[in-house]
Motif scaffolding. Structure first.
Motif, PDB file in Angstrom:
ATOM      1  N   ARG A  19       3.012   9.074  11.010  1.00 42.48           N
ATOM      2  CA  ARG A  19       2.745   7.828  10.262  1.00 42.48           C
ATOM      3  C   ARG A  19       3.149   8.006   8.796  1.00 42.48           C
ATOM      4  O   ARG A  19       3.799   7.146   8.203  1.00 42.48           O
ATOM      5  CB  ARG A  19       1.252   7.461  10.355  1.00 42.48           C
ATOM      6  CG  ARG A  19       0.814   6.971  11.741  1.00 42.48           C
ATOM      7  CD  ARG A  19      -0.587   6.353  11.687  1.00 42.48           C
ATOM      8  NE  ARG A  19      -1.626   7.313  11.317  1.00 42.48           N
ATOM      9  CZ  ARG A  19      -2.262   8.136  12.188  1.00 42.48           C
ATOM     10  NH1 ARG A  19      -1.944   8.106  13.480  1.00 42.48           N
ATOM     11  NH2 ARG A  19      -3.199   8.961  11.771  1.00 42.48           N
ATOM     12  N   ALA A  20       2.793   9.163   8.229  1.00 45.71           N
ATOM     13  CA  ALA A  20       3.004   9.371   6.786  1.00 45.71           C
ATOM     14  C   ALA A  20       4.487   9.417   6.430  1.00 45.71           C
ATOM     15  O   ALA A  20       4.896   8.927   5.370  1.00 45.71           O
ATOM     16  CB  ALA A  20       2.317  10.663   6.351  1.00 45.71           C
ATOM     17  N   ILE A  21       5.282   9.955   7.324  1.00 42.65           N
ATOM     18  CA  ILE A  21       6.703  10.123   6.993  1.00 42.65           C
ATOM     19  C   ILE A  21       7.453   8.791   7.098  1.00 42.65           C
ATOM     20  O   ILE A  21       8.526   8.621   6.522  1.00 42.65           O
ATOM     21  CB  ILE A  21       7.332  11.234   7.848  1.00 42.65           C
ATOM     22  CG1 ILE A  21       8.537  11.838   7.132  1.00 42.65           C
ATOM     23  CG2 ILE A  21       7.679  10.762   9.241  1.00 42.65           C
ATOM     24  CD1 ILE A  21       8.983  13.171   7.675  1.00 42.65           C
ATOM     25  N   GLU A  22       6.859   7.830   7.797  1.00 44.12           N
ATOM     26  CA  GLU A  22       7.466   6.492   7.896  1.00 44.12           C
ATOM     27  C   GLU A  22       7.293   5.690   6.604  1.00 44.12           C
ATOM     28  O   GLU A  22       7.926   4.663   6.428  1.00 44.12           O
ATOM     29  CB  GLU A  22       6.834   5.694   9.054  1.00 44.12           C
ATOM     30  CG  GLU A  22       7.183   6.211  10.455  1.00 44.12           C
ATOM     31  CD  GLU A  22       8.660   6.055  10.805  1.00 44.12           C
ATOM     32  OE1 GLU A  22       9.360   5.266  10.125  1.00 44.12           O
ATOM     33  OE2 GLU A  22       9.121   6.736  11.728  1.00 44.12           O
ATOM     34  N   ASN A  23       6.443   6.149   5.721  1.00 45.60           N
ATOM     35  CA  ASN A  23       6.162   5.391   4.499  1.00 45.60           C
ATOM     36  C   ASN A  23       7.120   5.823   3.380  1.00 45.60           C
ATOM     37  O   ASN A  23       7.014   6.943   2.866  1.00 45.60           O
ATOM     38  CB  ASN A  23       4.701   5.638   4.078  1.00 45.60           C
ATOM     39  CG  ASN A  23       4.345   4.910   2.792  1.00 45.60           C
ATOM     40  OD1 ASN A  23       5.175   4.202   2.208  1.00 45.60           O
ATOM     41  ND2 ASN A  23       3.114   5.093   2.348  1.00 45.60           N
ATOM     42  N   PRO A  24       8.055   4.920   2.975  1.00 45.36           N
ATOM     43  CA  PRO A  24       9.054   5.310   1.967  1.00 45.36           C
ATOM     44  C   PRO A  24       8.427   5.777   0.654  1.00 45.36           C
ATOM     45  O   PRO A  24       9.005   6.620  -0.039  1.00 45.36           O
ATOM     46  CB  PRO A  24       9.875   4.037   1.746  1.00 45.36           C
ATOM     47  CG  PRO A  24       9.551   3.123   2.872  1.00 45.36           C
ATOM     48  CD  PRO A  24       8.217   3.522   3.425  1.00 45.36           C
TER      49      PRO A  24
END
Ligand code: MLT
Length: 390
Positions: A55-60
């Motif tokens: 989830r965290a890596i999907e957040n630019p």
């Protein structure tokens, strides 16, 4: 080409990099090597942490520079974890800092405190980083022998007065690497009293606090009265959550010391990837964390008991450790730590760490880390049996 700085001459190759090099040489000869060397958990990081990372890596927003000191959310999670687990409440704004793994923080606190000529009280045997960075910073390590007859606790009363007066830092590390020994709350109180008397900062390396057995629960240095005046404590997600490769830890404690460490760090690194911090928040706050750690400890306990029984059966005097995942085992007569470890790798394809690599008082021991599955451990014990019998 210019020569590297002369101070590098005082630094041995990093222990585990050197062991890796020797291991690769033996593997290149076609040997099936079993590593009981580095303490690197073999089981995967828990699913609830991996999901949080996805989830965290999907957040630019997480792809930009992180906060130097760690995100406020990470520091809050770290402080809440500490309060829940150990009792004391720290202010996330001033008394906590994220680390790119404890190792860098332990090295950098030395650079924050040690001027050339200063003394650092260093346990021996002990994690090589304490000694090496003290020397690199121009300080002098004063070795505190950890002996079996003292339960592998340093005898602070034996530190000469003039040494104590020159000391800036005192490193403590319980549950202990490499001996597996644990500290009592009484010992911590004694250490805090000593540090207050001589104006020394205690650097407590509590990386193994969650890895304990037989009902023992490891305390924090902050259980001792007055510790906040003189101590910082390092905590790592590497070992309890099988996250060595993620490089995430934190330090809590005395605000002036946290601030001094922050000066070194902001001038050295740019903080840990925010996505990794968000995954670490999941580890620190998930309701599943406690059960996960209990299950891992049960795995290590089974391995420990298997290894102790196997080692005793071949005449090695192994004692079950109460904390960490290391067995600290005397080598058979006629061997040094290094000769035993080298021959065991060459002739049996089993990697163990020579005790002397942790300092002169580690001579006569090997460290066995329990980071392989039971069937590989059994195979390693069988190979050791054949090796010792020759
Ligand atoms: C060890 O094997 O002593 C540790 O894994 C080393 C470390 O934590 O850097």
């Amino acid at each position: 080409m210019p020569q590297p700085a002369t101070r590098l001459a005082s630094v041995p190759p990093y222990l585990f990099a050197e062991i890796d090099r020797k291991k690769r040489e033996v593997i290149a000869r076609g040997v099936d090597v079993i590593s009981l060397g580095i303490g690197d958990p073999d089981q995967p990081t828990p699913r609830f942490v991996i999901d949080a990372m996805h989830r965290a890596i999907e957040n630019p927003a997480n792809h930009q520079y992180p906060d130097y000191e760690g995100s406020l959310a990470f520091r809050q999670a770290a402080c809440q974890f500490y309060a829940r687990r150990f009792g004391p409440r720290f202010d996330p704004a001033t008394e906590a800092l994220a680390l790119i793994g404890s190792k860098e923080g332990l090295a950098h606190i030395i650079w924050a405190y040690v001027d050339p000529g200063d003394v650092v009280l260093v346990p021996d045997p002990g994690y090589p980083v304490y000694r090496t960075h003290t020397r690199l910073a121009g300080g002098t390590p004063h070795l505190l022998p950890l002996r079996a007859e003292n339960g592998f606790l340093p005898d602070l009363d034996a530190v000469p007065e003039e040494v104590a007066r020159k000391a800036k830092l005192l490193f403590l590390n319980y549950p202990n690497n490499p001996t597996g020994a644990v500290a009592t709350a009484d010992f911590y109180q004694k250490a805090v009293n000593f540090a207050r008397k001589y104006d020394i900062l205690i650097v407590s390396d509590n990386a193994y606090s969650e890895m304990t057995y037989d009902g023992y629960v490891a305390p924090s240095i902050f259980a001792a009265e007055g510790a906040r005046e003189v101590a910082v404590e390092f905590w790592s997600l590497s070992k309890p959550f099988n996250m060595t490769g993620w490089r995430i830890g934190f330090v809590v404690g005395n605000a002036a010391a946290i601030s001094a460490l922050g000066v070194i760090k902001t001038n050295t690194d740019s903080g840990q990837f925010t996505a990794v911090q968000e995954a670490a928040i999941a580890a620190l706050t998930s309701p599943e964390a406690e059960a996960f750690i209990a299950e891992m400890n049960e795995t290590y306990r089974r391995r420990r008991d298997m290894a102790v029984a196997g080692l005793r059966a071949i005449g090695l005097d192994a004692s079950p450790m109460k904390g960490s995942f290391y067995l600290w085992v005397p080598v058979p007569a006629g061997h040094t730590s290094a000769s035993f470890a080298t021959l065991l790798l060459e002739q049996a394809g089993v990697v163990v760490t020579p005790g002397s690599a942790y300092g002169e008082h580690g001579e006569g021991y090997i460290r066995i880390s329990l980071c392989v599955p039971e069937e590989r451990l059994q195979e390693a014990l069988e190979r050791m049996r054949r090796f010792v019998a020759v």
